[in-house]
Design a protein around this motif. Structure first.
Motif, PDB file in Angstrom:
ATOM      1  N   ASP A  43       0.821  -1.203   0.019  1.00 44.31           N
ATOM      2  CA  ASP A  43       0.217   0.079   0.122  1.00 44.31           C
ATOM      3  C   ASP A  43       0.711   1.191   0.130  1.00 44.31           C
ATOM      4  O   ASP A  43       1.004   2.014   1.181  1.00 44.31           O
ATOM      5  N   PRO A  44       1.273   1.789  -1.170  1.00 37.63           N
ATOM      6  CA  PRO A  44       2.177   2.835  -1.220  1.00 37.63           C
ATOM      7  C   PRO A  44       1.739   4.253  -0.777  1.00 37.63           C
ATOM      8  O   PRO A  44       2.270   5.053  -0.177  1.00 37.63           O
ATOM      9  N   ARG A  45       0.276   4.252  -1.093  1.00 40.53           N
ATOM     10  CA  ARG A  45      -0.427   5.402  -0.666  1.00 40.53           C
ATOM     11  C   ARG A  45      -0.502   5.364   0.724  1.00 40.53           C
ATOM     12  O   ARG A  45      -0.328   6.521   1.471  1.00 40.53           O
ATOM     13  N   GLY A  46      -0.683   4.262   1.605  1.00 38.88           N
ATOM     14  CA  GLY A  46      -0.802   4.211   2.815  1.00 38.88           C
ATOM     15  C   GLY A  46       0.788   4.804   3.395  1.00 38.88           C
ATOM     16  O   GLY A  46       0.546   5.437   4.746  1.00 38.88           O
ATOM     17  N   ARG A  47       1.706   4.545   2.886  1.00 41.37           N
ATOM     18  CA  ARG A  47       2.928   4.949   3.319  1.00 41.37           C
ATOM     19  C   ARG A  47       3.193   6.298   3.293  1.00 41.37           C
ATOM     20  O   ARG A  47       3.730   6.914   4.191  1.00 41.37           O
ATOM     21  N   VAL A  48       2.674   6.919   2.206  1.00 41.06           N
ATOM     22  CA  VAL A  48       2.814   8.449   2.157  1.00 41.06           C
ATOM     23  C   VAL A  48       2.067   9.040   3.198  1.00 41.06           C
ATOM     24  O   VAL A  48       2.231   9.956   3.837  1.00 41.06           O
ATOM     25  N   ARG A  49       0.663   8.274   3.267  1.00 40.30           N
ATOM     26  CA  ARG A  49      -0.069   8.820   4.519  1.00 40.30           C
ATOM     27  C   ARG A  49       0.709   8.773   6.003  1.00 40.30           C
ATOM     28  O   ARG A  49       0.524   9.745   6.515  1.00 40.30           O
ATOM     29  N   ALA A  50       1.305   7.577   6.095  1.00 39.81           N
ATOM     30  CA  ALA A  50       2.090   7.586   7.172  1.00 39.81           C
ATOM     31  C   ALA A  50       3.311   8.464   7.266  1.00 39.81           C
ATOM     32  O   ALA A  50       3.440   9.179   8.479  1.00 39.81           O
ATOM     33  N   GLN A  51       3.781   8.872   6.248  1.00 39.41           N
ATOM     34  CA  GLN A  51       4.852  10.186   6.132  1.00 39.41           C
ATOM     35  C   GLN A  51       4.239  11.430   6.571  1.00 39.41           C
ATOM     36  O   GLN A  51       4.697  12.272   7.636  1.00 39.41           O
ATOM     37  N   ALA A  52       2.971  11.379   6.148  1.00 38.61           N
ATOM     38  CA  ALA A  52       2.311  12.916   6.365  1.00 38.61           C
ATOM     39  C   ALA A  52       1.708  12.993   7.871  1.00 38.61           C
ATOM     40  O   ALA A  52       2.028  13.992   8.292  1.00 38.61           O
ATOM     41  N   GLN A  70      -6.576  13.887   9.597  1.00 31.41           N
ATOM     42  CA  GLN A  70      -7.360  13.501   8.565  1.00 31.41           C
ATOM     43  C   GLN A  70      -7.597  14.315   7.498  1.00 31.41           C
ATOM     44  O   GLN A  70      -7.775  13.787   6.406  1.00 31.41           O
ATOM     45  N   LEU A  71      -7.259  15.764   7.745  1.00 38.35           N
ATOM     46  CA  LEU A  71      -7.012  16.688   6.644  1.00 38.35           C
ATOM     47  C   LEU A  71      -5.947  16.046   5.550  1.00 38.35           C
ATOM     48  O   LEU A  71      -5.656  16.470   4.518  1.00 38.35           O
ATOM     49  N   ALA A  72      -4.712  15.551   6.402  1.00 38.45           N
ATOM     50  CA  ALA A  72      -3.500  15.185   5.610  1.00 38.45           C
ATOM     51  C   ALA A  72      -3.796  14.056   4.848  1.00 38.45           C
ATOM     52  O   ALA A  72      -3.295  13.901   3.798  1.00 38.45           O
ATOM     53  N   ASP A  73      -4.737  12.949   5.267  1.00 31.64           N
ATOM     54  CA  ASP A  73      -5.167  11.995   4.628  1.00 31.64           C
ATOM     55  C   ASP A  73      -5.910  12.553   3.252  1.00 31.64           C
ATOM     56  O   ASP A  73      -5.481  11.979   2.235  1.00 31.64           O
ATOM     57  N   GLY A  74      -6.717  13.470   3.596  1.00 31.78           N
ATOM     58  CA  GLY A  74      -7.594  13.905   2.268  1.00 31.78           C
ATOM     59  C   GLY A  74      -6.561  14.636   1.148  1.00 31.78           C
ATOM     60  O   GLY A  74      -6.634  14.602   0.108  1.00 31.78           O
ATOM     61  N   LEU A  75      -5.517  15.194   1.792  1.00 36.54           N
ATOM     62  CA  LEU A  75      -4.451  15.892   0.759  1.00 36.54           C
ATOM     63  C   LEU A  75      -3.882  14.882  -0.024  1.00 36.54           C
ATOM     64  O   LEU A  75      -3.563  14.994  -1.219  1.00 36.54           O
ATOM     65  N   VAL A  76      -3.213  13.801   0.916  1.00 35.74           N
ATOM     66  CA  VAL A  76      -2.503  12.596  -0.085  1.00 35.74           C
ATOM     67  C   VAL A  76      -3.507  11.846  -0.990  1.00 35.74           C
ATOM     68  O   VAL A  76      -3.163  11.930  -2.164  1.00 35.74           O
ATOM     69  N   ASP A  77      -4.717  11.930  -0.507  1.00 32.04           N
ATOM     70  CA  ASP A  77      -5.963  11.237  -1.440  1.00 32.04           C
ATOM     71  C   ASP A  77      -5.859  12.107  -2.784  1.00 32.04           C
ATOM     72  O   ASP A  77      -6.561  11.711  -3.868  1.00 32.04           O
ATOM     73  N   SER A  78      -5.955  13.158  -2.375  1.00 30.11           N
ATOM     74  CA  SER A  78      -6.285  14.186  -3.707  1.00 30.11           C
ATOM     75  C   SER A  78      -5.023  14.217  -4.500  1.00 30.11           C
ATOM     76  O   SER A  78      -5.104  14.733  -5.819  1.00 30.11           O
ATOM     77  N   LEU A  79      -4.003  13.980  -4.277  1.00 31.82           N
ATOM     78  CA  LEU A  79      -2.799  13.734  -5.137  1.00 31.82           C
ATOM     79  C   LEU A  79      -2.504  12.164  -5.532  1.00 31.82           C
ATOM     80  O   LEU A  79      -1.733  12.299  -6.679  1.00 31.82           O
ATOM     81  N   VAL A  80      -2.881  11.264  -4.767  1.00 31.29           N
ATOM     82  CA  VAL A  80      -2.598   9.856  -5.403  1.00 31.29           C
ATOM     83  C   VAL A  80      -3.825   9.241  -5.524  1.00 31.29           C
ATOM     84  O   VAL A  80      -4.671   9.117  -4.572  1.00 31.29           O
ATOM     85  N   ALA A  81      -4.309   8.343  -6.717  1.00 39.47           N
ATOM     86  CA  ALA A  81      -5.277   7.765  -6.848  1.00 39.47           C
ATOM     87  C   ALA A  81      -5.517   6.479  -5.816  1.00 39.47           C
ATOM     88  O   ALA A  81      -4.455   6.134  -5.403  1.00 39.47           O
ATOM     89  N   GLY A  82      -6.692   5.947  -5.545  1.00 39.67           N
ATOM     90  CA  GLY A  82      -6.816   4.864  -4.657  1.00 39.67           C
ATOM     91  C   GLY A  82      -6.419   3.575  -5.143  1.00 39.67           C
ATOM     92  O   GLY A  82      -6.365   2.540  -4.383  1.00 39.67           O
ATOM     93  N   ALA A  83      -6.437   3.404  -6.528  1.00 37.53           N
ATOM     94  CA  ALA A  83      -5.998   2.089  -6.868  1.00 37.53           C
ATOM     95  C   ALA A  83      -5.500   2.265  -8.453  1.00 37.53           C
ATOM     96  O   ALA A  83      -5.597   3.212  -8.909  1.00 37.53           O
ATOM     97  N   PRO A  84      -4.843   1.137  -8.800  1.00 38.83           N
ATOM     98  CA  PRO A  84      -3.904   1.158 -10.061  1.00 38.83           C
ATOM     99  C   PRO A  84      -4.956   1.322 -11.329  1.00 38.83           C
ATOM    100  O   PRO A  84      -6.182   0.798 -11.185  1.00 38.83           O
ATOM    101  N   GLY A  85      -4.803   2.236 -12.001  1.00 36.34           N
ATOM    102  CA  GLY A  85      -5.474   2.307 -13.273  1.00 36.34           C
ATOM    103  C   GLY A  85      -6.670   3.296 -12.956  1.00 36.34           C
ATOM    104  O   GLY A  85      -7.152   3.786 -14.140  1.00 36.34           O
TER     105      GLY A  85
END
Length: 240
Positions: A92-101, A194-209
């Motif tokens: 879950d690379p997006r989850g790892r970026v969330r963890a960084q945030a 929670q806002l940090a999660d939203g920011l990551v999600d606005s930059l990284v798609a939730g699933a391949p493709g």
């Protein structure tokens, strides 16, 4: 006033020891004043108990002094972000970026005085050719690496990696700065995360493709400018 971490116990030569004494003195003065405006070679020399010209044997100017004094804390923040990412799910690379945030935000909220010195204090002006050597490069490098991992895993990015990393960093900084200015207690921590999660999600798609308007390999004027600044002097091992 928050205190700086003590220096390590490694044996140092006379030159290294003197440099460490100067850095520690700058840290004390910055922590006491909360600003670099009053910092001068003479003030630092007085704090250490040496002559002002002696400082130039170790540092070229005030900019180098301040950067050296803050470098440990940038390194500490970068290490906490890296540890948070490594503790995450490998698939879950997006989850790892969330963890960084999250690690970034928690550092800022738990050490507000240190954070203000690192990111909110007006630091000495530096020639643009030197800015890529600022110790804050450790933070942006970690975010770029995390976003690169997302792109390599097939997750779409809404912006090119360089611009996405800078946008994420700016967004996180804005959120914790608002926390410092308006809330000043721990009650808003959950909202900040929670806002940090939203920011990551606005930059990284939730699933391949899943496409975004702009692919991670596309170029923008901003991404080209960021790459140009980085390329001036990117230390080894920091460019993903």
């Amino acid at each position: 006033m928050e205190t700086w971490p003590a220096a390590g116990g490694q044996q140092e030569g006379p030159g290294s020891q003197r440099r460490r004494e100067i850095v520690t003195a700058v840290q004390r003065l910055l922590g006491e004043w909360g600003s670099s405006d009053r910092l001068t070679m003479r003030a630092v020399a007085k704090e250490v108990g040496i002559s002002a010209p002696s400082i130039y044997l170790h540092f070229n100017d005030k900019t180098e002094l301040v950067w050296a004094a803050l470098e440990e804390r940038y390194g500490e923040l970068a290490a906490q972000m890296a540890a948070a990412a490594q503790a995450g799910d490998d698939v879950d690379p997006r989850g790892r970026v969330r963890a960084q945030a999250h690690a970034y935000c928690r550092f800022a909220m738990s050490s507000p005085g240190q954070y203000r010195l690192m990111f909110e204090m007006h630091q000495p002006a530096a020639d643009p050719s030197r800015i890529s050597g600022h110790p804050a490069r450790l933070i942006s490098a970690g975010l770029r690496a995390g976003l690169h991992s997302c792109a390599e895993s097939g997750l779409g990015l809404s912006l090119p990696v360089e611009q996405a990393a800078q946008t994420l960093w700016a967004g996180l900084h804005g959120m914790v700065s608002l926390h410092h200015s308006l809330y000043r207690d721990e009650s808003s921590e959950e909202l900040v995360l929670q806002l940090a999660d939203g920011l990551v999600d606005s930059l990284v798609a939730g699933a391949p493709g899943v496409p975004f308007l702009t692919g991670s390999t596309a170029e923008t004027d901003a991404s080209r400018r960021i790459r140009e600044i980085r390329s001036r002097r990117e230390p080894d091992g920091l460019q993903p």
